[in-house]
Scaffold this active site. Structure first.
Site, PDB file in Angstrom:
ATOM      1  CG  ASP A 142      -2.187   0.910   0.893  1.00  0.00           C
ATOM      2  OD1 ASP A 142      -2.123   1.695  -0.074  1.00  0.00           O
ATOM      3  OD2 ASP A 142      -3.190   0.841   1.629  1.00  0.00           O
TER       4      ASP A 142
HETATM    5  C1  BGC Z   1      -5.019   3.371   0.149  1.00  0.00           C
HETATM    6  C2  BGC Z   1      -5.250   2.326  -0.928  1.00  0.00           C
HETATM    7  C3  BGC Z   1      -5.120   2.955  -2.292  1.00  0.00           C
HETATM    8  C4  BGC Z   1      -3.766   3.626  -2.391  1.00  0.00           C
HETATM    9  C5  BGC Z   1      -3.499   4.264  -3.733  1.00  0.00           C
HETATM   10  C6  BGC Z   1      -3.765   4.173  -0.079  1.00  0.00           C
HETATM   11  O1  BGC Z   1      -3.660   5.235   0.794  1.00  0.00           O
HETATM   12  O2  BGC Z   1      -4.979   2.714   1.392  1.00  0.00           O
HETATM   13  O3  BGC Z   1      -6.512   1.751  -0.772  1.00  0.00           O
HETATM   14  O4  BGC Z   1      -5.297   1.988  -3.279  1.00  0.00           O
HETATM   15  O5  BGC Z   1      -3.678   4.623  -1.397  1.00  0.00           O
HETATM   16  O6  BGC Z   1      -4.226   5.403  -3.913  1.00  0.00           O
END
Ligand code: BGC
Length: 717
Positions: free
Chosen positions: A263
């Site tokens: 993530d």
């Molecule tokens: C979130 C994810 C997301 C990623 C990309 C993160 O902060 O937890 O769910 O896919 O950002 O935007």
């Protein structure tokens, strides 16, 4: 060795590490094409990283992506195309209701269709990977990200996770208009303690395997091409460094052969987690755990070469990661055509086209849940004069924060939807965020009309990521407004726009009808107007319960029993498992939802009193439409295992059917139960069954007591 071994041999370690890095797409455009921006962790992106980077995040638009791809390929010495990834969570330009709302349809086929449409719109804009579905089970409405998931039940969550994947990927990610799907956040992110985002999770084996893991596994079985690590620690080990999760469970047990991504900045977060002491340690742990793409931080690029040179990490580990990334690009067909479906003309034709808008409208109508309808105040009629009051009366803020390329100005507000169908006066009375409500104006409008529609809610930024709340009430200003309107004594219908189950307090008693609309998306207002005016009937059912009070959380229907169960809600015996000052049960349980007619259920009948593992047991009820309108009932089957080597939940959803009946019509609804539905997870033998007594319940929600019993016995020798 794989298809790309020769190419990988030609790559330098730094080139491999760059493939394994993902930066924000804006880096290519923010200061003009080719000028790059630093990252949040204080690291400037040098040219050699930029032109070898494997993928970018959060960028869309055919014209822009074509230029970035061209620019990139003109610099990349191996001519490896760049991959564009994006959070397409519930639509790309045409925005569907939030995932939790879509889940309330209890129609995975509709969710699949919405994902197919999202993939189509995204692919013509040049995006080839979406970070969806979010398969995190959520039992705590304080957690803002509940809105991004499909609710509290592992069986439904699994059906939906697979449906999203099928919709995005179709028969293969290389096919026209399909994109690759990334299931997230592996694992158990939704169990954040106290509902506070990014917080730690502690989950026993049984709960993890039985409740939290199945939906991710369903996405993997459906063939999703990527898996994203979660921010949280699971039982003390942060997921991004969790070898057991990614190697033992995901790769070995589930046979996942796609790509693993962290993530956003989660790799660096291994340090504040107290898991890694240095950036090197963090990179090494993440690589050992099986992370292959590092999202929006650059530990791999900064420290990877050192780790290989010192022998701490083998170069083979990098090669395997790069192989997976190149395979994904290959499956998408990017080596033959780096633009895939990108097409400026089709983008104009397809985005927000009538067909996509109609699908979004249909979904919004099917997602809304009628929580209450005293005295059948709904549906409204054209003869009634309606006062439409409240901050959401004419608001176009109908998208949650994952609105992707959706635009508020393209949304149909409730007023826009209602004005041609009803005799309606508009009185917004207060803004969504600030400003005192004009209570006098609201009272006057309500008194002049036959019925009030009060459109209330929480602004979108109060839910989704980093949107945790400790109080689940509506904003105080709106509660004052509701009081003022209710004092007029006119029948009042509350329409809620929200990102989670809310604590409704006295509104639940005082309002005549309550319709949960969630964030209903681009066509929200038109769908809600159809429901309010009775052109269609609501049929949504909750997949996350509404608590009476935040103090009951976490609250979920499939809880384990206690040794001192409360004997019904009236039971006041002190030494029971209960609160002194609140009920045990929710205000509106899992599965609850009304429509404009009513149904009656006969007692449950079973095909046998004893079942053997090879048997199929049938459980049936007679269902009757007892009202005077046609309607759809979602008939739900729950199971309880009465005894065994561990205690089992008081109810487990095992099946459901949506049944349409004309007024007065009656039908037998039959379910088939096989041994698979009776199994549960044991540490020694995985999913297995045990002989003993079971109860089957069939009814309209998880609180149903309409049950019958049978025994599961071993096959006769
Ligand atoms: C979130 C994810 C997301 C990623 C990309 C993160 O902060 O937890 O769910 O896919 O950002 O935007």
């Amino acid at each position: 060795m794989g298809k790309f071994s020769e190419l990988i041999r030609e790559m330098t370690i730094q080139e491999k590490l760059a493939q394994m890095t993902q930066i924000m797409g804006d880096c290519f455009v923010s200061q003009g094409y080719g000028k790059l921006m630093g990252l949040s962790y204080g690291f400037d992106i040098p040219e050699e990283l930029a032109w070898n980077i494997g993928s970018v995040l959060g960028m869309g638009g055919a014209e822009k992506l074509r230029r970035v791809q061209d620019l990139y390929l003109s610099h990349n010495r191996h001519k490896i195309p760049l991959m564009f990834m994006c959070d397409i969570i519930h639509g790309y330009r045409t925005i569907f209701p939030s995932p939790l709302a879509m889940a309330c349809t209890w129609q995975p086929e509709l969710v699949e269709k919405s994902a197919r449409i999202a993939a189509k719109e995204a692919s013509v804009s040049g995006v080839t990977v979406t970070f969806s579905p979010m398969a995190d089970l959520s039992r705590d409405a304080r957690w803002g990200r509940s809105i991004e998931g499909t609710g509290e039940d592992p069986f439904l969550n699994s059906l939906y996770a697979a449906a999203f994947v099928r919709g995005y990927q179709g028969g293969g990610v290389g096919n026209p208009y399909q994109i690759a799907s990334c299931v997230k956040h592996f694992a158990a992110y939704g169990a954040a303690e106290g509902g506070r985002d990014y917080n730690t999770t502690s989950i026993g084996d049984y709960d993890l395997f039985e409740n939290y893991l199945p939906a991710y596994q369903a996405a993997v079985k459906a063939g999703c091409r990527l898996v994203m690590s979660a921010f949280n620690a699971l039982n003390g080990v942060p997921c991004t460094g969790n070898r057991w999760l990614f190697q033992d469970i995901l790769r070995k047990e589930w046979g996942f052969d796609g790509t693993v991504i962290t993530d956003c900045t989660a790799l660096y977060e291994l340090i504040p987690h107290g898991y890694s002491e240095t950036v090197e340690d963090a990179a090494a742990s993440a690589l050992e755990a099986g992370m292959e793409i590092e999202m929006v931080s650059t530990a791999f690029f900064q420290k990877g070469e050192e780790l290989v040179r010192s022998g701490r990490i083998s170069e083979r580990c990098l090669d395997e990661a790069v192989e997976h990334i190149l395979e994904l690009k290959d499956e998408l067909g990017l080596f033959e055509n780096p633009y895939k479906d990108l097409d400026e003309e089709k983008e104009k034709q397809l985005h927000l086209c009538a067909e996509h808008r109609a699908a979004a409208r249909d979904m919004a109508a099917e997602s809304a849940v009628l929580l209450k309808n005293s005295g059948n105040v709904l549906p409204l009629s054209r003869q009634q004069k309606i006062a439409l009051i409240g901050p959401y009366a004419d608001s176009q803020e109908l998208l949650d924060i994952w609105k992707c390329e959706g635009r508020e100005e393209e949304c149909v507000s409730l007023f826009q939807g209602l004005k041609d169908k009803a005799d309606c006066i508009l009185c917004p009375a207060c803004g969504l965020r600030e400003g005192a409500a004009d209570l006098a104006a609201a009272r006057k409008a309500a008194s002049q009309c036959d019925v009030t529609v009060l459109a209330l809610g929480e602004p979108p930024e109060m839910s989704a990521e980093a949107g945790s709340r400790a109080y689940l009430t509506l904003p105080q200003e709106q509660l004052r407004l509701a009081e003022a309107v209710l004092e007029t004594g006119k029948p009042t219908v509350v329409v809620l726009f929200h990102g989670r189950p809310l604590e409704l307090g006295s509104l639940a008693q005082k309002a005549d009808a309550i319709l949960a609309a969630w964030y209903p998306g681009t066509e929200g207002g038109s769908a809600l107007a159809e429901l309010l005016m009775g052109e269609r009937s609501p049929s949504g059912r909750l997949t996350m319960c509404f608590p009476h009070t935040v103090g009951q959380l976490p609250l979920y229907y499939n809880a384990l029993p206690t040794g001192r169960p409360k004997q019904g809600e009236q039971d006041e015996e002190r030494f029971r498992s209960r609160y002194l000052d609140a009920p045990n049960l929710p205000l509106y349980p899992f599965g609850h939802g009304l429509t404009y007619t009513s149904f009656s259920y006969s007692p449950v009948t079973l095909s046998a009193q004893v079942m053997h593992p090879a048997d199929v047991l049938t459980a049936s009820v007679r269902l009757r439409n007892t009202g005077d309108r046609a309607g759809v009932e979602t008939v739900q089957l729950y199971l309880r295992d009465m005894g065994g080597s561990r205690s089992r939940p008081v109810r487990m959803l095992k099946d459901f059917q949506r049944v349409a009946l004309a007024p007065g019509e009656e039908k037998t609804v039959q379910f088939r139960l096989g041994i698979e539905q009776l199994k549960y997870h044991t540490p020694a033998n995985g999913f297995t069954w045990e002989a003993g007594a079971f109860q089957v319940f069939i009814g309209p929600d998880a609180c149903t007591e309409n049950g019958a019993s049978f025994r599961l016995e071993p096959d006769p020798q």
